[in-house]
Design an enzyme around this catalytic site. Sequence first.
Site: not given
Length: 222
Positions: A51, A53, A132, A134, A163, A182
């Site tokens: 996609g 990214i 990077t 999920r 997190e 993150h």
Amino acid sequence: TWALIMAASRKIVPYANNLKDGLWQTASINPALNGVGRVLHGRTLGLWSYGKIGKLVAGYARAFGMRVLVWGSEASRAAAVADGLEAAASREALFEQADVLSLHLRLAESTRGVVTASDLARMKPDALFVNTSRAELVAEGALEGALKGGRPGTAALDVFTGEPLAQDSPLLRIPTVLATPHLGYVEKDSYEIYFQAAFENIVKFAQGEPANILNPEALEKR
């Protein structure tokens, strides 16, 4: 994503930390982990999903002279081929051939735990696994077990199932893991875009000209 790939491939963080302790060109005081880094040129980057990214990361990889191998939906693979890249013959081939494998899937019920222990076990002993996107894309406990088993050899992670990541997390105890808190969108330019939009919405609302309203029916109750 690309910063993690470069840092992990050249062992930049441990080299830098050890230099502060007076150790020159030393990645680790453990002889088994004190190997040198490697370049990316000529190696294979595997991308799961192509996609927005994924396309950017593929572009960086090509600039560094890497072969790019893409797996994902039929549309993802077709788009990759149209851009002059390779589509993996199978999911198994992606994990087996990648020197660096990066996930760029969206998290949904259909993708939760989609990367399994058997997938990771197919990776090369010197391969790098990068996430990077999920953490929940990987089956619970699969990555920790895979790293301890030596396939893949290393991992670079910016996302975690809980997190902030607890200090006693097993991932932080594995010396072949490069973990960052993150930081994907935690940088000045992105924050300026986010907060500018938020403040503009507040000002427009105060001026009686609300915009970008997701629930316009609420305006009738003012």
